[in-house]
Motif scaffolding. Structure first.
Motif, mmCIF file in Angstrom:
data_model
loop_
_atom_site.group_PDB
_atom_site.id
_atom_site.type_symbol
_atom_site.label_atom_id
_atom_site.label_comp_id
_atom_site.label_asym_id
_atom_site.label_seq_id
_atom_site.Cartn_x
_atom_site.Cartn_y
_atom_site.Cartn_z
ATOM 1 N N SER A 1 1.124 4.024 -2.898
ATOM 2 C CA SER A 1 0.764 5.395 -2.501
ATOM 3 C C SER A 1 1.860 6.373 -2.912
ATOM 4 C CB SER A 1 0.536 5.486 -0.998
ATOM 5 O OG SER A 1 -0.598 4.751 -0.626
ATOM 6 N N TYR B 1 0.837 -1.208 0.000
ATOM 7 C CA TYR B 1 0.000 0.000 0.000
ATOM 8 C C TYR B 1 0.870 1.255 0.000
ATOM 9 C CZ TYR B 1 -3.334 3.530 1.490
ATOM 10 O OH TYR B 1 -4.098 4.663 1.561
ATOM 11 N N ARG B 2 1.891 1.266 0.850
ATOM 12 C CA ARG B 2 2.791 2.428 0.916
ATOM 13 C C ARG B 2 3.538 2.626 -0.392
ATOM 14 N NH1 ARG B 2 4.791 1.244 7.061
ATOM 15 N NH2 ARG B 2 3.054 2.299 8.073
#
Length: 90
Positions: free
Chosen positions: A23, A19-20
């Motif tokens: 992102s 996710y990071r």
């Protein structure tokens, strides 16, 4: 064609790291985007039978709307699993 519903098993920490990663990638792309320009690519009508958005801004708003909607679905599922509601005040 890739099956978007089949995802490899991963740990919670692995999911957070992915996710990071994505992102950060989205931050780079959004910083470079011309929000008034038309989308540079649109899926074929047999995949996505809707007319293209007029500009990148509409694409980003739709993405935010879809993300918020489905994140809300996941939050409701989590509440059913653990029995707790978490009040978020903004």
């Amino acid at each position: 064609m890739q099956d978007g519903w089949k995802a490899p098993a991963t740990s919670g920490a692995g999911a957070v790291e992915r996710y990071r990663h994505w992102s950060r990638r989205a931050d780079v792309l959004l910083a470079e985007a011309d929000f008034d320009a038309p989308p540079r690519w649109w899926p074929s009508e047999d995949v996505f039978p809707f007319p293209p958005f007029a500009d990148v801004r509409q694409c980003v708003v739709r993405l935010l709307l879809e993300t918020a909607t489905h994140a809300g679905h996941l939050d409701m599922a989590r509440e059913r699993i653990d029995g707790h509601q978490h009040l978020v005040v903004t």
